[in-house]
Design a protein around this motif. Sequence first.
Motif, short mmCIF file in Angstrom:
data_model
loop_
_atom_site.label_atom_id
_atom_site.label_comp_id
_atom_site.label_asym_id
_atom_site.label_seq_id
_atom_site.Cartn_x
_atom_site.Cartn_y
_atom_site.Cartn_z
N LYS A 107 -1.28 9.29 11.18
CA LYS A 107 -1.17 8.56 9.90
C LYS A 107 -1.88 7.21 9.95
O LYS A 107 -1.31 6.17 9.57
N THR B 217 0.82 -1.20 0.00
CA THR B 217 0.00 0.00 0.00
C THR B 217 0.85 1.25 0.00
O THR B 217 0.60 2.20 -0.77
N GLU B 218 1.87 1.28 0.86
CA GLU B 218 2.72 2.47 1.00
C GLU B 218 3.69 2.64 -0.17
O GLU B 218 4.02 3.77 -0.55
N SER B 219 4.16 1.54 -0.75
CA SER B 219 5.22 1.62 -1.76
C SER B 219 4.70 1.69 -3.19
O SER B 219 5.37 2.24 -4.07
N ARG C 189 -4.95 8.81 5.47
CA ARG C 189 -3.55 8.45 5.69
C ARG C 189 -2.63 9.68 5.67
O ARG C 189 -1.73 9.82 6.51
N ASP C 190 -2.85 10.58 4.75
CA ASP C 190 -1.95 11.73 4.58
C ASP C 190 -2.24 12.88 5.54
O ASP C 190 -1.36 13.71 5.78
N TYR D 120 -4.51 4.17 9.00
CA TYR D 120 -5.06 3.57 7.79
C TYR D 120 -6.58 3.54 7.88
O TYR D 120 -7.15 3.42 8.98
#
Length: 400
Positions: free
Chosen positions: A214, A154-156, A208-209, A216
């Motif tokens: 932060k 998800t993050e990458s 998230r941002d 989910y």
Amino acid sequence: MRSLAGGGATDARTAKVIQLYASPSGSVEAPGNRRATRDQGRGRHPSQQPAATGGAAKSVGGQGKSGTSGQLGHPNTDGFGRPPAPVTPISDDIRLSESLGVEHLGPNRSSPLFSLSGIRGAVADSLTATAGFIRERMTGEYEVDEFGFDPHFTESVFFPAVRQIYDKWFRVEVTGIENLPLEGGALLVANHAGTIPVDAMITSLAVRDNHPTKRYLRLLAADMAFDTPGVGEVARRVGATLACTNDADRLLRAGELTAVWPEGYKGVGKLYKDRYKLQRFGRGGFVTTALRNAAPIIPVSIVGSEEIYPMLADLKPLAKILGLPYFPITPLFPWFGPLGLLPLPSKWHIHFGRPIETGSYDEASADDPMVVFDLTDHVREEIQQTLFRMLSRRGSVYLG
């Protein structure tokens, strides 16, 4: 109001909202005290904490109960079974109340993706993130939870790609993020639209941002998402799961921020002439889940999603043949083929409303149809009224 209602005959719920906006201001009875919550030990956002007051509490059905807890429920509305709260009529000079966040009066931002440099930057950022993901995947360790959620993927990979659309195409504005709890479970309930439901992934990235810690956002998605080849696996990896009672209960008990779009296909597949008019919220299953888990309900209002694929018509016979809930006709699709799937760059605004506390209800309330109906209707009208107020201060749809 006729322009907002779409003109002509309106359903009973829309007529009720219009009546609220047409009613004159006046004083209403403040909600009484209610029984102390079952969940005193759970971490809550300060806006969810009761303020100590005196007097007797009243149940949803209006029967008196003794108690010493403070005022609970939604801060801007009345208790159920009481007269509706006064609402300022919509006019040309109306401005959002403080509960909708600060006014953003800066210069309008055009989409950087219209420029060649913007496109090159978006592609470069996505490729860099994907390359880093492959390198770390081959050498490092990663975890996947029981639902298939893969934070590393998800993050990458997922969020870097979505972030290009989020920042440079839709130019998303977020308000009310302080209404999300710092810890513990909560059920986010949002309006659904867009022909293709990209509002779920945009809202997920917004949390998230912008959240201080932060967090989910775990999504409750329709079964069609998991029946579609390729889509289901990605949905699981980015935190989505089936919109069923068991999965929702497990997420909330685990203290996750969980999101649901109760309008379902009726909302995402409605015609452009019915934009921002909420459809029926099902049978209130999300309210039952929130009550059983004493989880606060957070109304989420999204402006901008209705204009990405303006749906002018629905070819129902073709949709039935293809096994789809609808077959959209938009200004670009199907006339321009695959290019017709490019979303229009509307300016988005996502507002997270103040929590509606459910911890004051007893366990039997989850099985009481009247309690469930009243709370479902309450959440729906809160989102609808907020949408109207957000639309009243909106600038240009695509250049705002």
